[in-house]
Motif scaffolding. Sequence first.
Motif, PDB file in Angstrom:
ATOM      1  N   PRO A   1       0.837  -1.215   0.000  1.00  0.00           N
ATOM      2  CA  PRO A   1       0.000   0.000   0.000  1.00  0.00           C
ATOM      3  C   PRO A   1       0.865   1.256   0.000  1.00  0.00           C
ATOM      4  O   PRO A   1       1.939   1.307   0.620  1.00  0.00           O
ATOM      5  N   CYS A   2       0.381   2.276  -0.714  1.00  0.00           N
ATOM      6  CA  CYS A   2       1.111   3.536  -0.759  1.00  0.00           C
ATOM      7  C   CYS A   2       0.111   4.656  -1.057  1.00  0.00           C
ATOM      8  O   CYS A   2      -1.026   4.402  -1.459  1.00  0.00           O
ATOM      9  N   ASN A   3       0.553   5.891  -0.861  1.00  0.00           N
ATOM     10  CA  ASN A   3      -0.269   7.071  -1.143  1.00  0.00           C
ATOM     11  C   ASN A   3       0.218   7.653  -2.468  1.00  0.00           C
ATOM     12  O   ASN A   3       1.269   8.310  -2.526  1.00  0.00           O
TER      13      ASN A   3
ATOM     14  N   ALA B   1      -3.112  17.063  -6.685  1.00  0.00           N
ATOM     15  CA  ALA B   1      -3.080  15.619  -6.408  1.00  0.00           C
ATOM     16  C   ALA B   1      -3.501  15.379  -4.974  1.00  0.00           C
ATOM     17  O   ALA B   1      -2.734  15.640  -4.039  1.00  0.00           O
ATOM     18  N   ASP B   2      -4.734  14.922  -4.798  1.00  0.00           N
ATOM     19  CA  ASP B   2      -5.196  14.557  -3.457  1.00  0.00           C
ATOM     20  C   ASP B   2      -4.655  13.186  -3.085  1.00  0.00           C
ATOM     21  O   ASP B   2      -4.165  12.416  -3.933  1.00  0.00           O
ATOM     22  N   ASP B   3      -4.811  12.845  -1.801  1.00  0.00           N
ATOM     23  CA  ASP B   3      -4.348  11.532  -1.338  1.00  0.00           C
ATOM     24  C   ASP B   3      -5.169  10.424  -2.009  1.00  0.00           C
ATOM     25  O   ASP B   3      -6.407  10.464  -2.024  1.00  0.00           O
ATOM     26  N   VAL B   4      -4.479   9.448  -2.544  1.00  0.00           N
ATOM     27  CA  VAL B   4      -5.128   8.280  -3.171  1.00  0.00           C
ATOM     28  C   VAL B   4      -4.399   7.027  -2.688  1.00  0.00           C
ATOM     29  O   VAL B   4      -3.187   6.880  -2.916  1.00  0.00           O
ATOM     30  N   THR B   5      -5.127   6.151  -2.001  1.00  0.00           N
ATOM     31  CA  THR B   5      -4.517   4.900  -1.538  1.00  0.00           C
ATOM     32  C   THR B   5      -4.426   3.922  -2.699  1.00  0.00           C
ATOM     33  O   THR B   5      -5.401   3.689  -3.414  1.00  0.00           O
TER      34      THR B   5
ATOM     35  N   ASN C   1       4.176  -0.653  -6.533  1.00  0.00           N
ATOM     36  CA  ASN C   1       5.593  -0.482  -6.225  1.00  0.00           C
ATOM     37  C   ASN C   1       5.855   1.014  -6.070  1.00  0.00           C
ATOM     38  O   ASN C   1       5.905   1.745  -7.073  1.00  0.00           O
ATOM     39  N   PRO C   2       5.990   1.532  -4.851  1.00  0.00           N
ATOM     40  CA  PRO C   2       6.159   2.982  -4.658  1.00  0.00           C
ATOM     41  C   PRO C   2       7.370   3.525  -5.424  1.00  0.00           C
ATOM     42  O   PRO C   2       7.295   4.624  -5.984  1.00  0.00           O
ATOM     43  N   GLN C   3       8.483   2.793  -5.449  1.00  0.00           N
ATOM     44  CA  GLN C   3       9.681   3.276  -6.133  1.00  0.00           C
ATOM     45  C   GLN C   3       9.429   3.407  -7.629  1.00  0.00           C
ATOM     46  O   GLN C   3       9.791   4.417  -8.259  1.00  0.00           O
ATOM     47  N   ALA C   4       8.784   2.369  -8.223  1.00  0.00           N
ATOM     48  CA  ALA C   4       8.501   2.419  -9.661  1.00  0.00           C
ATOM     49  C   ALA C   4       7.516   3.540  -9.986  1.00  0.00           C
ATOM     50  O   ALA C   4       7.665   4.242 -10.997  1.00  0.00           O
TER      51      ALA C   4
ATOM     52  N   ARG D   1      -2.089  16.584 -12.872  1.00  0.00           N
ATOM     53  CA  ARG D   1      -3.377  16.315 -12.221  1.00  0.00           C
ATOM     54  C   ARG D   1      -3.500  14.820 -11.920  1.00  0.00           C
ATOM     55  O   ARG D   1      -3.209  13.984 -12.776  1.00  0.00           O
ATOM     56  N   LEU D   2      -3.955  14.537 -10.701  1.00  0.00           N
ATOM     57  CA  LEU D   2      -4.209  13.143 -10.302  1.00  0.00           C
ATOM     58  C   LEU D   2      -5.686  13.030  -9.947  1.00  0.00           C
ATOM     59  O   LEU D   2      -6.170  13.717  -9.031  1.00  0.00           O
ATOM     60  N   VAL D   3      -6.440  12.182 -10.668  1.00  0.00           N
ATOM     61  CA  VAL D   3      -7.886  12.060 -10.477  1.00  0.00           C
ATOM     62  C   VAL D   3      -8.220  10.589 -10.232  1.00  0.00           C
ATOM     63  O   VAL D   3      -7.685   9.691 -10.900  1.00  0.00           O
ATOM     64  N   GLU D   4      -9.149  10.336  -9.297  1.00  0.00           N
ATOM     65  CA  GLU D   4      -9.616   8.977  -9.009  1.00  0.00           C
ATOM     66  C   GLU D   4     -11.107   8.902  -9.317  1.00  0.00           C
ATOM     67  O   GLU D   4     -11.910   9.630  -8.722  1.00  0.00           O
ATOM     68  N   ASP D   5     -11.491   8.033 -10.280  1.00  0.00           N
ATOM     69  CA  ASP D   5     -12.920   7.801 -10.544  1.00  0.00           C
ATOM     70  C   ASP D   5     -13.091   6.291 -10.714  1.00  0.00           C
ATOM     71  O   ASP D   5     -13.093   5.566  -9.724  1.00  0.00           O
TER      72      ASP D   5
END
Length: 469
Positions: A325-327, A354-358, A362-365, A390-394
């Motif tokens: 898991p990562c943000n 970019a809001d927080d998105v769980t 791979n966080p590094q990748a 922009r980071l969007v979650e739908d």
Amino acid sequence: MMRPFKSLRWSLQLWHALILLLVIVVLCILAYRIVRSERMAKLHEDLRNFNRGLETELVFTPQEDGKRGDPVSKEELRAGLQKLALEPDAALKVLGHVDSETEGKPYFAAWDDNAQPLFVSKNTPEEVLSDGTLMENDRRRWLHGNNLLFVYRTPQKFVIVSGMNVSGEMAKLRRFAYLLSASGAGLWLVGLAGGWWLAGRAIKPIGAIASTASRISEGDLSERIETSGANDELASLSNVLNATFDQLEVMIRQQKQFVADASHELRTPVTVIQSEVQRGLKRDRSPEEYREILQTTGRMNNRMKTLIGSLLTLAHQDLAVVDEPCNLGAIVREACEILQPVASGRGTRLSVAADDVTYRGNPQALSEMVSNLVSNAVDHTPAGSEVSVRLVEDDGIRLSVTDNGQGIDPAHLEHLFERFYRVDSSRRSDGHSGLGLAIVKAAAEKHGGRVEVVSTLEKGSTFTVRLPL
């Protein structure tokens, strides 16, 4: 080399032979028992009719309607049998057995209540007369050697044994059994030949698959399995293997191209460094000339370092499988913060939403993917422009990086994510290895997503990474 009896064809043939033999044996036994049962039932019926006639004529008082009357007296039965002994054909004519002495025709013998014989047909076998157990039965029918016998104790306590020699019928049944066995054996052999032929046809595609795979393993990547338009399981397997071979061929060709491109990219700085070192050692030079040589060598060293780092990143993207898991929003913000000084140095405004998105991955990748994407936009955006992240979650996750630079010619879009591919001099930078967008694509696909680009000349480009949740 595979031993013959260990082959798939022999295994199929052995199972086929065993099952076919079992079926034929069962069918032959069943056919023999049905025929024998029918023949014995006919013989029993004949003997039963013969015995019924004897009883009607000798043991009971005959009626006008042909039915049995009351039993005759013991003296009348004795007299009747003694008379029959003097004129044996008289009664048998009535019963329809004129030639009673002929083998295979019914016979009978009678004893009084003192076991004294009163009548014996001439064709009665000696072994029947010598069997003392006949007197112990009141009513019984059974097969005694080659004779079918029926023992009947009359109401007058006399014993009448009627019988029939069935050796002829038994011989016919034996001949039928031999014929059935021979036919079954012939059918089994024909079935074996057919099974061997069918097994050969069934496993023929497997042999073709093995041969093709063997040629491919020897290096001929262009080989494919012939499916001949069939629509069975082996054809499906062949299609799957052909598709796998296609992918394998593409991957191997890409790997070869990758190694060739990497060698080519590394050759230039190595050659420059070697040339500069030789130039510096050739004769004594002024401090300014040595400084120039060291600066050139340092630039080439940095170029090789960047290239090797990118190659290691790609290798890590291809091999590593990490699911934690990562943000993703924090990753995007952190990457933009790192690149903010670079953007400011170029006079580019970098805006981030970019809001927080769980997310699991791979966080590094993911960090390298965002960094390469934003860095690519900043490097190819003229001063005074803006790069928007922009980071969007739908339904999934959509990361878009938009610049208002010079845009990309549509002819290059198809190859933009290939390793070491460069568009043209307007999008080339000295610090670039040509692997940045390839790293973005590898990271997106590693997480089950994809990367897209939309670009218009003189208006800018938008790179979008879509990741599934």
